[in-house]
Design a protein around this motif. Structure first.
Motif, PDB file in Angstrom:
ATOM      1  N   SER A  72       0.832  -1.212   0.000  1.00 18.89           N
ATOM      2  CA  SER A  72       0.000   0.000   0.000  1.00 18.89           C
ATOM      3  C   SER A  72       0.864   1.258   0.000  1.00 18.89           C
ATOM      4  O   SER A  72       0.515   2.267  -0.618  1.00 18.89           O
ATOM      5  N   SER A  73       1.990   1.194   0.705  1.00 19.07           N
ATOM      6  CA  SER A  73       2.927   2.323   0.720  1.00 19.07           C
ATOM      7  C   SER A  73       3.473   2.589  -0.682  1.00 19.07           C
ATOM      8  O   SER A  73       3.515   3.730  -1.156  1.00 19.07           O
ATOM      9  N   LEU A  74       3.876   1.522  -1.377  1.00 27.34           N
ATOM     10  CA  LEU A  74       4.388   1.666  -2.743  1.00 27.34           C
ATOM     11  C   LEU A  74       3.296   2.134  -3.701  1.00 27.34           C
ATOM     12  O   LEU A  74       3.540   2.948  -4.595  1.00 27.34           O
ATOM     13  N   ALA A  75       2.079   1.614  -3.498  1.00 22.12           N
ATOM     14  CA  ALA A  75       0.962   2.016  -4.350  1.00 22.12           C
ATOM     15  C   ALA A  75       0.680   3.511  -4.208  1.00 22.12           C
ATOM     16  O   ALA A  75       0.369   4.190  -5.196  1.00 22.12           O
ATOM     17  N   ALA A  76       0.793   4.022  -2.987  1.00 20.84           N
ATOM     18  CA  ALA A  76       0.558   5.452  -2.763  1.00 20.84           C
ATOM     19  C   ALA A  76       1.559   6.307  -3.533  1.00 20.84           C
ATOM     20  O   ALA A  76       1.254   7.432  -3.946  1.00 20.84           O
ATOM     21  N   GLU A  77       2.747   5.771  -3.748  1.00 17.23           N
ATOM     22  CA  GLU A  77       3.785   6.497  -4.485  1.00 17.23           C
ATOM     23  C   GLU A  77       3.671   6.311  -5.991  1.00 17.23           C
ATOM     24  O   GLU A  77       4.047   7.192  -6.760  1.00 17.23           O
ATOM     25  N   ARG A  78       3.130   5.149  -6.426  1.00 15.18           N
ATOM     26  CA  ARG A  78       3.248   4.773  -7.837  1.00 15.18           C
ATOM     27  C   ARG A  78       1.937   4.632  -8.596  1.00 15.18           C
ATOM     28  O   ARG A  78       1.942   4.500  -9.814  1.00 15.18           O
ATOM     29  N   ILE A  79       0.817   4.616  -7.902  1.00  8.65           N
ATOM     30  CA  ILE A  79      -0.457   4.341  -8.574  1.00  8.65           C
ATOM     31  C   ILE A  79      -0.774   5.420  -9.609  1.00  8.65           C
ATOM     32  O   ILE A  79      -0.462   6.600  -9.410  1.00  8.65           O
ATOM     33  N   ASN A  80      -1.401   4.995 -10.707  1.00 10.29           N
ATOM     34  CA  ASN A  80      -1.797   5.947 -11.744  1.00 10.29           C
ATOM     35  C   ASN A  80      -3.291   6.252 -11.631  1.00 10.29           C
ATOM     36  O   ASN A  80      -4.030   5.528 -10.944  1.00 10.29           O
ATOM     37  N   PRO A  81      -3.759   7.328 -12.267  1.00 12.70           N
ATOM     38  CA  PRO A  81      -5.181   7.710 -12.152  1.00 12.70           C
ATOM     39  C   PRO A  81      -6.151   6.610 -12.548  1.00 12.70           C
ATOM     40  O   PRO A  81      -7.222   6.465 -11.942  1.00 12.70           O
ATOM     41  N   GLU A  82      -5.795   5.825 -13.553  1.00  9.97           N
ATOM     42  CA  GLU A  82      -6.674   4.741 -14.005  1.00  9.97           C
ATOM     43  C   GLU A  82      -6.864   3.693 -12.905  1.00  9.97           C
ATOM     44  O   GLU A  82      -7.982   3.224 -12.659  1.00  9.97           O
ATOM     45  N   ASN A  83      -5.773   3.333 -12.225  1.00  7.04           N
ATOM     46  CA  ASN A  83      -5.872   2.344 -11.152  1.00  7.04           C
ATOM     47  C   ASN A  83      -6.570   2.899  -9.921  1.00  7.04           C
ATOM     48  O   ASN A  83      -7.205   2.150  -9.177  1.00  7.04           O
ATOM     49  N   ILE A  84      -6.465   4.201  -9.692  1.00  8.38           N
ATOM     50  CA  ILE A  84      -7.203   4.819  -8.592  1.00  8.38           C
ATOM     51  C   ILE A  84      -8.708   4.670  -8.839  1.00  8.38           C
ATOM     52  O   ILE A  84      -9.482   4.314  -7.935  1.00  8.38           O
ATOM     53  N   LYS A  85      -9.129   4.941 -10.073  1.00  8.34           N
ATOM     54  CA  LYS A  85     -10.550   4.794 -10.419  1.00  8.34           C
ATOM     55  C   LYS A  85     -11.002   3.347 -10.252  1.00  8.34           C
ATOM     56  O   LYS A  85     -12.106   3.076  -9.767  1.00  8.34           O
ATOM     57  N   GLU A  86     -10.148   2.423 -10.679  1.00  6.29           N
ATOM     58  CA  GLU A  86     -10.476   1.004 -10.554  1.00  6.29           C
ATOM     59  C   GLU A  86     -10.613   0.607  -9.080  1.00  6.29           C
ATOM     60  O   GLU A  86     -11.543  -0.121  -8.700  1.00  6.29           O
ATOM     61  N   LEU A  87      -9.700   1.091  -8.252  1.00  5.36           N
ATOM     62  CA  LEU A  87      -9.726   0.778  -6.821  1.00  5.36           C
ATOM     63  C   LEU A  87     -10.999   1.317  -6.173  1.00  5.36           C
ATOM     64  O   LEU A  87     -11.648   0.621  -5.372  1.00  5.36           O
ATOM     65  N   GLU A  88     -11.379   2.541  -6.516  1.00  6.15           N
ATOM     66  CA  GLU A  88     -12.604   3.138  -5.980  1.00  6.15           C
ATOM     67  C   GLU A  88     -13.831   2.358  -6.442  1.00  6.15           C
ATOM     68  O   GLU A  88     -14.774   2.140  -5.660  1.00  6.15           O
ATOM     69  N   LYS A  89     -13.827   1.934  -7.682  1.00  9.97           N
ATOM     70  CA  LYS A  89     -14.957   1.176  -8.242  1.00  9.97           C
ATOM     71  C   LYS A  89     -15.117  -0.157  -7.513  1.00  9.97           C
ATOM     72  O   LYS A  89     -16.227  -0.545  -7.145  1.00  9.97           O
ATOM     73  N   ILE A  90     -14.014  -0.860  -7.287  1.00  6.77           N
ATOM     74  CA  ILE A  90     -14.067  -2.157  -6.605  1.00  6.77           C
ATOM     75  C   ILE A  90     -14.553  -1.983  -5.169  1.00  6.77           C
ATOM     76  O   ILE A  90     -15.366  -2.774  -4.670  1.00  6.77           O
ATOM     77  N   ALA A  91     -14.054  -0.953  -4.492  1.00  2.78           N
ATOM     78  CA  ALA A  91     -14.477  -0.691  -3.111  1.00  2.78           C
ATOM     79  C   ALA A  91     -15.981  -0.433  -3.049  1.00  2.78           C
ATOM     80  O   ALA A  91     -16.672  -0.892  -2.117  1.00  2.78           O
ATOM     81  N   LYS A  92     -16.502   0.286  -4.037  1.00  2.00           N
ATOM     82  CA  LYS A  92     -17.940   0.566  -4.098  1.00  2.00           C
ATOM     83  C   LYS A  92     -18.726  -0.719  -4.357  1.00  2.00           C
ATOM     84  O   LYS A  92     -19.785  -0.952  -3.757  1.00  2.00           O
ATOM     85  N   GLU A  93     -18.225  -1.566  -5.241  1.00  2.00           N
ATOM     86  CA  GLU A  93     -18.899  -2.834  -5.543  1.00  2.00           C
ATOM     87  C   GLU A  93     -18.900  -3.756  -4.331  1.00  2.00           C
ATOM     88  O   GLU A  93     -19.870  -4.486  -4.093  1.00  2.00           O
ATOM     89  N   PHE A  94     -17.824  -3.723  -3.551  1.00  2.00           N
ATOM     90  CA  PHE A  94     -17.781  -4.500  -2.305  1.00  2.00           C
ATOM     91  C   PHE A  94     -18.886  -4.021  -1.364  1.00  2.00           C
ATOM     92  O   PHE A  94     -19.616  -4.820  -0.760  1.00  2.00           O
ATOM     93  N   GLU A  95     -19.005  -2.707  -1.261  1.00  2.00           N
ATOM     94  CA  GLU A  95     -20.023  -2.115  -0.393  1.00  2.00           C
ATOM     95  C   GLU A  95     -21.429  -2.494  -0.836  1.00  2.00           C
ATOM     96  O   GLU A  95     -22.296  -2.827  -0.003  1.00  2.00           O
ATOM     97  N   GLU A  96     -21.679  -2.483  -2.141  1.00  2.00           N
ATOM     98  CA  GLU A  96     -22.995  -2.855  -2.666  1.00  2.00           C
ATOM     99  C   GLU A  96     -23.302  -4.323  -2.390  1.00  2.00           C
ATOM    100  O   GLU A  96     -24.435  -4.688  -2.062  1.00  2.00           O
ATOM    101  N   SER A  97     -22.295  -5.181  -2.504  1.00  2.00           N
ATOM    102  CA  SER A  97     -22.484  -6.612  -2.250  1.00  2.00           C
ATOM    103  C   SER A  97     -22.812  -6.872  -0.785  1.00  2.00           C
ATOM    104  O   SER A  97     -23.529  -7.818  -0.453  1.00  2.00           O
ATOM    105  N   ALA A  98     -22.278  -6.027   0.092  1.00  2.00           N
ATOM    106  CA  ALA A  98     -22.537  -6.185   1.531  1.00  2.00           C
ATOM    107  C   ALA A  98     -24.011  -5.943   1.849  1.00  2.00           C
ATOM    108  O   ALA A  98     -24.567  -6.551   2.773  1.00  2.00           O
ATOM    109  N   LYS A  99     -24.659  -5.073   1.083  1.00  2.00           N
ATOM    110  CA  LYS A  99     -26.067  -4.740   1.341  1.00  2.00           C
ATOM    111  C   LYS A  99     -26.982  -5.943   1.142  1.00  2.00           C
ATOM    112  O   LYS A  99     -28.034  -6.030   1.777  1.00  2.00           O
ATOM    113  N   CYS A 100     -26.589  -6.858   0.260  1.00  2.00           N
ATOM    114  CA  CYS A 100     -27.423  -8.041   0.015  1.00  2.00           C
ATOM    115  C   CYS A 100     -26.766  -9.316   0.547  1.00  2.00           C
ATOM    116  O   CYS A 100     -27.155 -10.426   0.186  1.00  2.00           O
TER     117      CYS A 100
END
Length: 226
Positions: free
Chosen positions: A100-128
């Motif tokens: 996570s430390s390395l990711a904070a230094e090296r992540i690109n905008p595309e992967n940030i969007k992907e990470l946010e999307k996955i986190a949101k999908e995890f949250e939606e799955s928790a609801k059901c």
């Protein structure tokens, strides 16, 4: 071993690798149970291959800690004690903190969007209460972080540790309070990585795994599981 089926062979991979990946997946997903003996002849017949790639796969699985070889008895799917699980999680906490430390230094905008999307999908799955999807999205979340490190060796090392405790993660993910906490923990990790705060990302990721370790200890003590 009746859960295994004949392989769909990949022309781009050596046969030994296809057999290895198939057996590893069977162990991780619980199709081959802890303590179950691995008979080369039976496995070869079920997978539709010769004994040689099966033997090579078993040796490789032993190196990953998923199989144990007992003198004069043969190969068995490894049993994991609570101590084994804690040992793996302790190592994972440190390595995932690094990732996570390395990711904070090296992540690109595309992967940030992907990470946010996955986190949101995890949250939606928790609801059901969709445990299967929760497990899948949790893996995808961490995989996205590992990928963002641009460090293949670290990625491979963490994945081998994940596989050793994968079959115990369903218990963790299925707990309602745990899932609520994981959602908050994922958000904190994403925010720290987005800000490029490598120390905070490392701290949150390490704590995330340590909470899983504490859950396993508490559940085992209370319910005498594992």
């Amino acid at each position: 071993m009746d859960n295994l089926t004949k392989l769909n062979l990949d022309d781009y991979k050596p046969l030994r690798d296809v057999v290895f990946e198939n057996l590893r997946e069977a162990i991780v997903e619980g199709k081959l149970n802890p303590g179950q003996r691995l008979m080369e002849v039976q496995l070869a017949e079920q997978l539709g291959v010769s004994r040689t790639p099966v033997r090579e796969a078993i040796r490789k699985l032993e190196l990953e800690g998923l199989v144990v070889m007992l003198p004069r008895k043969g190969a068995y799917v490894a049993n994991m004690s609570l101590k084994d699980i804690i040992d793996v999680l302790e190592i994972r906490a440190t390595l995932e903190g690094l990732a996570s430390s390395l990711a904070a230094e090296r992540i690109n905008p595309e992967n940030i969007k992907e990470l946010e999307k996955i986190a949101k999908e995890f949250e939606e799955s928790a609801k059901c209460s969709d445990v299967d999807t929760l497990l899948k999205k949790d893996v995808e979340f961490h995989e996205c972080i590992f990928k963002s490190t641009n460090n293949k060796k670290l990625h491979q090392l963490i994945n081998s540790l994940w596989e050793q405790v994968y079959r115990f993660r369903e218990t963790y993910i299925a707990d309602y309070e745990t899932v609520k906490n994981i959602i908050d923990e994922h958000r904190a990790i994403v925010d720290a990585i987005k800000k490029g705060d490598n120390e905070l990302a490392k701290k949150y990721a390490k704590e995330h795994i340590e909470k899983a370790e504490n859950f396993m200890i508490e559940r085992t003590v209370n319910n005498k599981e594992i």
